[in-house]
Scaffold this motif. Structure first.
Motif, PDB file in Angstrom:
ATOM      1  N   GLU A   1       0.827  -1.206   0.088  1.00 24.34           N
ATOM      2  CA  GLU A   1      -0.276   0.170   0.051  1.00 24.34           C
ATOM      3  C   GLU A   1       0.798   1.288  -0.058  1.00 24.34           C
ATOM      4  O   GLU A   1       1.761   1.365   0.647  1.00 24.34           O
ATOM      5  CB  GLU A   1      -1.126  -0.077   1.241  1.00 24.34           C
ATOM      6  CG  GLU A   1      -2.040   1.086   1.232  1.00 24.34           C
ATOM      7  CD  GLU A   1      -3.094   1.095   2.458  1.00 24.34           C
ATOM      8  OE1 GLU A   1      -3.566   1.833   2.544  1.00 24.34           O
ATOM      9  OE2 GLU A   1      -2.836   0.122   3.146  1.00 24.34           O
ATOM     10  N   ARG A   2       0.469   1.891  -0.798  1.00 24.64           N
ATOM     11  CA  ARG A   2       1.362   3.567  -1.209  1.00 24.64           C
ATOM     12  C   ARG A   2       0.911   4.521  -0.047  1.00 24.64           C
ATOM     13  O   ARG A   2      -0.589   4.838  -0.219  1.00 24.64           O
ATOM     14  CB  ARG A   2       1.423   3.984  -2.516  1.00 24.64           C
ATOM     15  CG  ARG A   2       1.966   3.079  -3.398  1.00 24.64           C
ATOM     16  CD  ARG A   2       1.611   3.621  -4.683  1.00 24.64           C
ATOM     17  NE  ARG A   2       2.280   2.811  -5.865  1.00 24.64           N
ATOM     18  CZ  ARG A   2       3.071   3.284  -6.743  1.00 24.64           C
ATOM     19  NH1 ARG A   2       3.718   4.393  -6.682  1.00 24.64           N
ATOM     20  NH2 ARG A   2       3.549   2.376  -7.750  1.00 24.64           N
ATOM     21  N   PHE A   3       1.721   5.046   0.667  1.00 22.49           N
ATOM     22  CA  PHE A   3       1.270   6.245   1.362  1.00 22.49           C
ATOM     23  C   PHE A   3       2.207   7.500   1.211  1.00 22.49           C
ATOM     24  O   PHE A   3       3.352   7.199   0.716  1.00 22.49           O
ATOM     25  CB  PHE A   3       1.610   6.100   3.036  1.00 22.49           C
ATOM     26  CG  PHE A   3       0.447   5.148   3.559  1.00 22.49           C
ATOM     27  CD1 PHE A   3      -0.634   5.677   4.266  1.00 22.49           C
ATOM     28  CD2 PHE A   3       0.772   3.658   3.517  1.00 22.49           C
ATOM     29  CE1 PHE A   3      -1.569   4.689   4.753  1.00 22.49           C
ATOM     30  CE2 PHE A   3       0.014   2.898   4.030  1.00 22.49           C
ATOM     31  CZ  PHE A   3      -1.399   3.239   4.772  1.00 22.49           C
TER      32      PHE A   3
ATOM     33  N   PRO B   1     -10.342   8.486  -5.371  1.00 21.46           N
ATOM     34  CA  PRO B   1      -9.821   9.938  -5.569  1.00 21.46           C
ATOM     35  C   PRO B   1     -11.046  10.579  -5.177  1.00 21.46           C
ATOM     36  O   PRO B   1     -12.303  10.359  -5.677  1.00 21.46           O
ATOM     37  CB  PRO B   1      -9.471  10.132  -7.168  1.00 21.46           C
ATOM     38  CG  PRO B   1      -8.977   8.700  -7.641  1.00 21.46           C
ATOM     39  CD  PRO B   1     -10.042   7.767  -6.524  1.00 21.46           C
ATOM     40  N   GLN B   2     -10.829  12.154  -4.876  1.00 21.65           N
ATOM     41  CA  GLN B   2     -11.968  13.036  -4.489  1.00 21.65           C
ATOM     42  C   GLN B   2     -11.519  14.257  -4.794  1.00 21.65           C
ATOM     43  O   GLN B   2     -10.317  14.777  -4.369  1.00 21.65           O
ATOM     44  CB  GLN B   2     -12.365  13.007  -2.894  1.00 21.65           C
ATOM     45  CG  GLN B   2     -12.616  11.644  -2.433  1.00 21.65           C
ATOM     46  CD  GLN B   2     -12.717  11.796  -0.924  1.00 21.65           C
ATOM     47  OE1 GLN B   2     -13.429  12.684  -0.078  1.00 21.65           O
ATOM     48  NE2 GLN B   2     -11.969  10.693  -0.265  1.00 21.65           N
ATOM     49  N   ILE B   3     -12.450  15.080  -5.407  1.00 18.02           N
ATOM     50  CA  ILE B   3     -11.967  16.265  -6.009  1.00 18.02           C
ATOM     51  C   ILE B   3     -11.583  17.368  -4.996  1.00 18.02           C
ATOM     52  O   ILE B   3     -10.653  18.162  -5.048  1.00 18.02           O
ATOM     53  CB  ILE B   3     -12.994  16.957  -6.838  1.00 18.02           C
ATOM     54  CG1 ILE B   3     -12.564  18.342  -7.467  1.00 18.02           C
ATOM     55  CG2 ILE B   3     -14.260  17.319  -6.131  1.00 18.02           C
ATOM     56  CD1 ILE B   3     -11.231  18.169  -8.269  1.00 18.02           C
ATOM     57  N   ASN B   4     -11.997  17.510  -3.830  1.00 13.55           N
ATOM     58  CA  ASN B   4     -11.692  18.224  -2.980  1.00 13.55           C
ATOM     59  C   ASN B   4     -10.340  18.006  -2.244  1.00 13.55           C
ATOM     60  O   ASN B   4      -9.810  18.818  -1.950  1.00 13.55           O
ATOM     61  CB  ASN B   4     -12.807  18.114  -1.671  1.00 13.55           C
ATOM     62  CG  ASN B   4     -12.765  16.954  -0.721  1.00 13.55           C
ATOM     63  OD1 ASN B   4     -12.701  15.783  -1.502  1.00 13.55           O
ATOM     64  ND2 ASN B   4     -12.634  16.967   0.414  1.00 13.55           N
TER      65      ASN B   4
ATOM     66  N   GLN C   1       1.389  16.017 -12.368  1.00 15.73           N
ATOM     67  CA  GLN C   1       1.676  14.617 -12.079  1.00 15.73           C
ATOM     68  C   GLN C   1       1.779  14.111 -10.424  1.00 15.73           C
ATOM     69  O   GLN C   1       0.816  13.302 -10.047  1.00 15.73           O
ATOM     70  CB  GLN C   1       2.960  13.942 -12.490  1.00 15.73           C
ATOM     71  CG  GLN C   1       3.090  12.484 -12.325  1.00 15.73           C
ATOM     72  CD  GLN C   1       4.513  12.259 -12.892  1.00 15.73           C
ATOM     73  OE1 GLN C   1       5.688  12.721 -12.442  1.00 15.73           O
ATOM     74  NE2 GLN C   1       4.725  11.212 -13.673  1.00 15.73           N
ATOM     75  N   MET C   2       2.436  15.096  -9.715  1.00 19.15           N
ATOM     76  CA  MET C   2       2.336  14.838  -8.265  1.00 19.15           C
ATOM     77  C   MET C   2       1.001  15.140  -7.504  1.00 19.15           C
ATOM     78  O   MET C   2       0.801  14.390  -6.854  1.00 19.15           O
ATOM     79  CB  MET C   2       3.462  16.173  -7.784  1.00 19.15           C
ATOM     80  CG  MET C   2       4.830  15.695  -8.062  1.00 19.15           C
ATOM     81  SD  MET C   2       5.281  13.914  -7.462  1.00 19.15           S
ATOM     82  CE  MET C   2       4.892  14.046  -5.984  1.00 19.15           C
TER      83      MET C   2
ATOM     84  N   SER D   1      -3.055  11.138  -4.859  1.00 14.46           N
ATOM     85  CA  SER D   1      -4.542  10.467  -5.023  1.00 14.46           C
ATOM     86  C   SER D   1      -4.815   9.193  -5.764  1.00 14.46           C
ATOM     87  O   SER D   1      -5.767   8.668  -5.894  1.00 14.46           O
ATOM     88  CB  SER D   1      -5.727  11.589  -5.570  1.00 14.46           C
ATOM     89  OG  SER D   1      -5.894  12.478  -4.747  1.00 14.46           O
ATOM     90  N   GLY D   2      -3.637   8.631  -6.032  1.00 17.12           N
ATOM     91  CA  GLY D   2      -3.473   7.293  -6.682  1.00 17.12           C
ATOM     92  C   GLY D   2      -3.935   7.367  -8.262  1.00 17.12           C
ATOM     93  O   GLY D   2      -4.255   6.216  -8.838  1.00 17.12           O
ATOM     94  N   ILE D   3      -3.739   8.401  -8.787  1.00 17.14           N
ATOM     95  CA  ILE D   3      -4.113   8.447 -10.499  1.00 17.14           C
ATOM     96  C   ILE D   3      -2.620   8.720 -11.099  1.00 17.14           C
ATOM     97  O   ILE D   3      -2.105   9.861 -10.692  1.00 17.14           O
ATOM     98  CB  ILE D   3      -4.802   9.511 -10.915  1.00 17.14           C
ATOM     99  CG1 ILE D   3      -6.342   9.114 -10.150  1.00 17.14           C
ATOM    100  CG2 ILE D   3      -5.171   9.805 -12.238  1.00 17.14           C
ATOM    101  CD1 ILE D   3      -7.173  10.389 -10.201  1.00 17.14           C
ATOM    102  N   PHE D   4      -2.016   7.763 -11.554  1.00 18.39           N
ATOM    103  CA  PHE D   4      -0.772   7.884 -12.112  1.00 18.39           C
ATOM    104  C   PHE D   4      -0.517   8.302 -13.511  1.00 18.39           C
ATOM    105  O   PHE D   4      -0.860   7.738 -14.343  1.00 18.39           O
ATOM    106  CB  PHE D   4       0.169   6.584 -11.885  1.00 18.39           C
ATOM    107  CG  PHE D   4       0.225   6.140 -10.570  1.00 18.39           C
ATOM    108  CD1 PHE D   4       1.302   6.742  -9.546  1.00 18.39           C
ATOM    109  CD2 PHE D   4      -0.846   5.401  -9.899  1.00 18.39           C
ATOM    110  CE1 PHE D   4       1.204   6.285  -8.449  1.00 18.39           C
ATOM    111  CE2 PHE D   4      -0.712   4.985  -8.854  1.00 18.39           C
ATOM    112  CZ  PHE D   4       0.029   5.514  -7.750  1.00 18.39           C
ATOM    113  N   LEU D   5      -0.312   9.494 -13.807  1.00 18.58           N
ATOM    114  CA  LEU D   5      -0.062  10.239 -15.092  1.00 18.58           C
ATOM    115  C   LEU D   5       1.440  10.213 -15.597  1.00 18.58           C
ATOM    116  O   LEU D   5       2.193   9.855 -14.880  1.00 18.58           O
ATOM    117  CB  LEU D   5      -0.480  11.709 -14.973  1.00 18.58           C
ATOM    118  CG  LEU D   5      -1.996  11.871 -14.617  1.00 18.58           C
ATOM    119  CD1 LEU D   5      -2.231  13.394 -14.572  1.00 18.58           C
ATOM    120  CD2 LEU D   5      -3.043  11.272 -15.419  1.00 18.58           C
TER     121      LEU D   5
END
Length: 262
Positions: A77-79, A133-136, A167-168, A173-177
Motif C-alpha cells: 500500500e502506498r502512503f 480520488p476526491q476532487i476536494n 503529475q504529483m 490520489s492514486g492516479i498515475f499520469l
C-alpha cells in the motif's frame, strides 16, 4: 536480469545525459522506485516505475534493491507524505532524512515502514493512495504547491514544472499520469467545451508551432492552477489563460481532458 533501485534521498536529480553538467529532466523523491536499464561510468540509466520515464542518475545517489524487495514494495500500500516538508528516521542509526510533499512511505503501519531490512519511523501527516480520488482532496493538494517556484524537471514544493505539478497532485490520489504534458494529453477523456468542464479537469496549451507545451488543473470553468514562473491561479476561458496582472493571454488553449470520475 533486471536490476532495481529506490531513492532514499530527499530529491534525486535525473539528468538527460550521464553528466553533472547535463540538464535535469526529472526528479526522484524519497521512496520512488526505478528499474536500472544500463550504466555508463558512474551513472545509471533508469526508468521510473510510475511513468516509464528515463534518465540518468549518479550511482552514489541511488540505493539498489533486490528483486524480492522491489516486488514487495511495488505491491504494498502506498502512503504519501502530506506535509510540505517533514522527516523520517532511519531507526537503526537514528539518522533523519528530510522528505517533501509527495514522498512515498511504502506499507506504512503505526508510523513505521521497512526497506531492505532497515526500518524507518515517520510521525508526520500521510495519505493513502488506496483512498478513492476526491476532487476536494485533489484541490487541497494542488493548493499546497501554491507559489512554488518554477523549475524545469522539478517535482517538489521547492521547485516544480507544469507537468510535474499535475503529475504529483494526481499521484497522491492514486492516479498515475505520465511525466510530460504531451504525454499526459493522451490520457483521459476529451472534454469538448470549457463550459462542460469540472473541477480537476486538465487543460493543455500549445505554442505558435502547435506543440503542446503546458498543462494545468481547472479549479472551475473560469480558474486554473498551473506552474508558470511559479504555481499560480489565473483566469481561463475558451481562448486560454488570461493573466490579470499582465492584462494579456499567456497560454493558448488546445484541449481539455478528464482523467477521473468522482
Amino acid at each position: 536480469m533486471a536490476t532495481y533501485g529506490i531513492s532514499l534521498l530527499t530529491l534525486l536529480p535525473v539528468r538527460k545525459t550521464p553528466s553533472d553538467k547535463s540538464e535535469m529532466v526529472n526528479q526522484l523523491l524519497f521512496g520512488d522506485l526505478v528499474e536500472i536499464k544500463d550504466h555508463f561510468e558512474n551513472w545509471y540509466l533508469i526508468e521510473s516505475m510510475d511513468d516509464a520515464y528515463e534518465g540518468w542518475v549518479d550511482m552514489k545517489q541511488l540505493q539498489k534493491v533486490s528483486e524480492e524487495t522491489f516486488n514487495q514494495i511495488l505491491t504494498s500500500e502506498r502512503f504519501f507524505s502530506n506535509d510540505l516538508i517533514n522527516k523520517c528516521i532511519l531507526t537503526e542509526e537514528n539518522i533523519p532524512v528530510q522528505i517533501v510533499l509527495g514522498s512515498q512511505l511504502h506499507n506504512l503501519k503505526n508510523g513505521i515502514f521497512h526497506i531492505e531490512g532497515f526500518s524507518y519511523t515517520f510521525e508526520g501527516d500521510s495519505y493513502s493512495a488506496a483512498v478513492p480520488p476526491q476532487i476536494n482532496i485533489i484541490e487541497k493538494t494542488a493548493l499546497k504547491y501554491l507559489n512554488a517556484t518554477y523549475l524545469w524537471g522539478g517535482k517538489s514544493p521547492f521547485g516544480i514544472d507544469c507537468s510535474g505539478f499535475v503529475q504529483m497532485v494526481y499521484k497522491m490520489s492514486g492516479i498515475f499520469l505520465k511525466r510530460d504534458a504531451s504525454q499526459q494529453a493522451k490520457q483521459g477523456e476529451l472534454v469538448n467545451f470549457i463550459h462542460e468542464t469540472r473541477p480537476g479537469d486538465l487543460s493543455f496549451f500549445e505554442n505558435d508551432e502547435g506543440d503542446l507545451v503546458h498543462v494545468g488543473i481547472l479549479l472551475d470553468n473560469e480558474h486554473i492552477i498551473h506552474a508558470s514562473g511559479k504555481v499560480r491561479i489565473d483566469k481561463i476561458d475558451h481562448n486560454g489563460i488570461f493573466n490579470v496582472f499582465e492584462k494579456k493571454y499567456t497560454h493558448k488553449l488546445r484541449l481539455i481532458k478528464r482523467v477521473f470520475e468522482e
